[in-house]
Design an enzyme around this catalytic site. Sequence first.
Site, short mmCIF file in Angstrom:
data_model
loop_
_atom_site.label_atom_id
_atom_site.label_comp_id
_atom_site.label_asym_id
_atom_site.label_seq_id
_atom_site.Cartn_x
_atom_site.Cartn_y
_atom_site.Cartn_z
N SER A 1 0.83 -1.22 0.00
CA SER A 1 0.00 0.00 0.00
C SER A 1 0.86 1.27 0.00
CB SER A 1 -0.98 0.01 1.17
OG SER A 1 -0.27 0.10 2.39
N GLN B 1 -8.90 -3.61 -23.43
CA GLN B 1 -8.37 -4.44 -22.34
C GLN B 1 -7.72 -3.57 -21.26
OE1 GLN B 1 -6.33 -8.25 -23.93
NE2 GLN B 1 -6.30 -6.85 -25.66
N LEU B 2 -7.01 -2.54 -21.72
CA LEU B 2 -6.29 -1.67 -20.77
C LEU B 2 -7.24 -1.01 -19.78
CD1 LEU B 2 -3.63 -0.22 -19.93
CD2 LEU B 2 -4.10 1.48 -21.70
N GLN C 1 -13.44 9.20 -30.79
CA GLN C 1 -13.90 8.93 -32.16
C GLN C 1 -15.16 9.73 -32.46
OE1 GLN C 1 -14.32 4.65 -32.49
NE2 GLN C 1 -12.23 4.43 -33.23
N ARG C 2 -15.65 10.49 -31.46
CA ARG C 2 -16.80 11.36 -31.69
C ARG C 2 -16.33 12.71 -32.23
NH1 ARG C 2 -20.35 12.49 -26.86
NH2 ARG C 2 -21.90 12.94 -28.44
N ASN D 1 -0.87 4.21 -10.15
CA ASN D 1 0.10 4.21 -9.06
C ASN D 1 0.91 2.92 -9.13
OD1 ASN D 1 -1.09 2.18 -7.30
ND2 ASN D 1 -2.66 3.70 -6.80
N ALA D 2 2.00 2.88 -8.35
CA ALA D 2 2.93 1.75 -8.49
C ALA D 2 2.29 0.43 -8.08
CB ALA D 2 4.17 2.01 -7.64
N ARG D 3 1.39 0.46 -7.11
CA ARG D 3 0.74 -0.80 -6.69
C ARG D 3 -0.14 -1.35 -7.81
NH1 ARG D 3 -3.11 -1.57 -1.36
NH2 ARG D 3 -2.67 -3.78 -1.04
N ARG E 1 -0.46 -8.77 -17.27
CA ARG E 1 -0.27 -8.49 -18.70
C ARG E 1 1.14 -8.75 -19.22
NH1 ARG E 1 -5.59 -8.39 -20.40
NH2 ARG E 1 -6.78 -7.03 -19.04
C1 FAD Z 1 -5.21 -13.23 -19.63
C2 FAD Z 1 -6.44 -12.41 -19.32
C3 FAD Z 1 -7.65 -12.79 -19.88
C4 FAD Z 1 -8.82 -12.05 -19.61
N1 FAD Z 1 -10.01 -12.42 -20.17
C5 FAD Z 1 -11.13 -11.74 -19.90
C6 FAD Z 1 -12.39 -12.11 -20.45
O1 FAD Z 1 -12.49 -13.08 -21.20
N2 FAD Z 1 -13.50 -11.37 -20.16
C7 FAD Z 1 -13.43 -10.29 -19.31
O2 FAD Z 1 -14.47 -9.67 -19.05
N3 FAD Z 1 -12.25 -9.89 -18.79
C8 FAD Z 1 -11.11 -10.58 -19.05
N4 FAD Z 1 -9.92 -10.17 -18.51
C9 FAD Z 1 -9.89 -8.93 -17.70
C10 FAD Z 1 -9.79 -9.24 -16.20
O3 FAD Z 1 -10.92 -9.96 -15.76
C11 FAD Z 1 -9.70 -7.93 -15.39
O4 FAD Z 1 -10.87 -7.15 -15.59
C12 FAD Z 1 -8.52 -7.07 -15.79
O5 FAD Z 1 -7.37 -7.84 -15.97
C13 FAD Z 1 -8.28 -6.00 -14.72
O6 FAD Z 1 -7.69 -6.62 -13.61
P1 FAD Z 1 -7.97 -6.13 -12.15
O7 FAD Z 1 -9.43 -6.18 -11.81
O8 FAD Z 1 -7.07 -6.92 -11.24
O9 FAD Z 1 -7.43 -4.61 -12.18
P2 FAD Z 1 -8.05 -3.32 -11.49
O10 FAD Z 1 -9.41 -3.04 -11.98
O11 FAD Z 1 -7.00 -2.25 -11.68
O12 FAD Z 1 -8.16 -3.72 -9.99
C14 FAD Z 1 -6.98 -3.94 -9.21
C15 FAD Z 1 -7.37 -4.74 -7.97
O13 FAD Z 1 -8.22 -3.92 -7.15
C16 FAD Z 1 -9.23 -4.75 -6.57
N5 FAD Z 1 -10.52 -4.27 -7.04
C17 FAD Z 1 -10.76 -3.38 -8.04
N6 FAD Z 1 -12.06 -3.14 -8.17
C18 FAD Z 1 -12.67 -3.93 -7.26
C19 FAD Z 1 -14.03 -4.16 -6.92
N7 FAD Z 1 -15.03 -3.57 -7.56
N8 FAD Z 1 -14.29 -5.02 -5.94
C20 FAD Z 1 -13.30 -5.67 -5.28
N9 FAD Z 1 -11.99 -5.51 -5.56
C21 FAD Z 1 -11.69 -4.65 -6.53
C22 FAD Z 1 -8.92 -6.19 -7.01
O14 FAD Z 1 -8.11 -6.78 -6.03
C23 FAD Z 1 -8.14 -6.01 -8.27
O15 FAD Z 1 -7.29 -7.11 -8.59
C24 FAD Z 1 -8.75 -10.90 -18.76
C25 FAD Z 1 -7.51 -10.55 -18.21
C26 FAD Z 1 -6.38 -11.28 -18.48
C27 FAD Z 1 -5.06 -10.85 -17.87
#
Ligand code: FAD
Length: 224
Positions: free
Chosen positions: A58, A79-80, A93-94, A160-162, A171
Amino acid sequence: MGNPMNVKLIGYTSEPEKLPAMAATLTHSKIKPEELAKKSQHDLSAVLKQVLALGHTSIIEHASFTFAISDVSRSLTHQLVRHRIASYSQQSQRYVNLTEPSYVIPPTIAKNPKMKHAYEDTMRLIWEQYNKLLEMKIPAEDSRYVLPNATCTNIMVTMNARSLLNFFELRCCQHAQWEIRLLAHKMLSEVKKVAPVIFKNAGPSCKTKKICPEKKTTCPLYPK
Ligand SMILES: Cc1cc2nc3c(=O)[nH]c(=O)nc-3n(C[C@H](O)[C@H](O)[C@H](O)COP(=O)(O)OP(=O)(O)OC[C@H]3O[C@@H](n4cnc5c(N)ncnc54)[C@H](O)[C@@H]3O)c2cc1C
C-alpha cells in the site's frame, strides 16, 4: 496502416521511491512525516526494500506514473481500461474524424503475405465506407460504428505503483494477448529506469508469486 506502438513515461511523482519509503518509516516511527522528508532517499531505501519484501504494497500507492501511448489498437485499449485503479484520457472517435486508414496488423497476419493483402483490402473497404458516411453528414459518433477493433488510437494512462504491479502480473504473462503484453513490457522497462527498487521483481505472477493463474503447465516459465 498505423505506425509502430509508441510508449513513453511522460510524468511521475518526483522522488518516486522516497515517498513510499517515508510512508513505510512513518508507520513504525515517532518521527513526524515532515522530519522524515528531510532524510535522503539513500537513508530510507533499506526500509523500502524490507517492507516490499513483506508484501506491504500500500505504501507504493504514493508514487504515480503517467504514460503517453500512441498507435495502439482499440482492442488493446479495451483491455487496458479494464484496469480500474488508473486514470485514462483517450482520443475521441466522436470529435476526431479518422479519415485516413490507420490500423494495427497482428503479427500472425503480417507474416502471411496473402492474408496481409486480404486484411489490408478489408481495411481499405471499411475506411471507404466510413468516409462515405461522413460525406453523407452522418455524425462521426455514428460513422465510427463501422470501424474495426484494429483502429489505431492514442491514450494517456496514470497508474500508481501498486496498480502497476498488478497490471504487470496480469499483462506481462506470456499468455496475455500479444499487443497488451508488448505494451506492459514497454511500460515496465520505462518505470524500472526511475523506480528500480519498486519494480525490481515486477513481472508476471509466475515470477512474483510463483503461481500460474492460467495453469499453463506446458509453459517454459511454469513455476517449478
Ligand atoms: C489473460 C487475461 C484474460 C482475460 N479475459 C477476460 C475475459 O475473457 N473477459 C473479461 O471480461 N475480462 C477478461 N480479462 C480482464 C480481467 O478480468 C480484469 O478485468 C482485468 O485484468 C483487470 O484486472 P484487475 O481487476 O485486477 O485490475 P483493477 O481493476 O485495476 O483492480 C486492481 C485490484 O483492485 C481490486 N478491485 C478493483 N475493483 C474492485 C471491486 N469492484 N471489488 C473488489 N476488488 C476490486 C482487485 O483486487 C483487483 O485485482 C482478462 C484478463 C487477463 C489478464
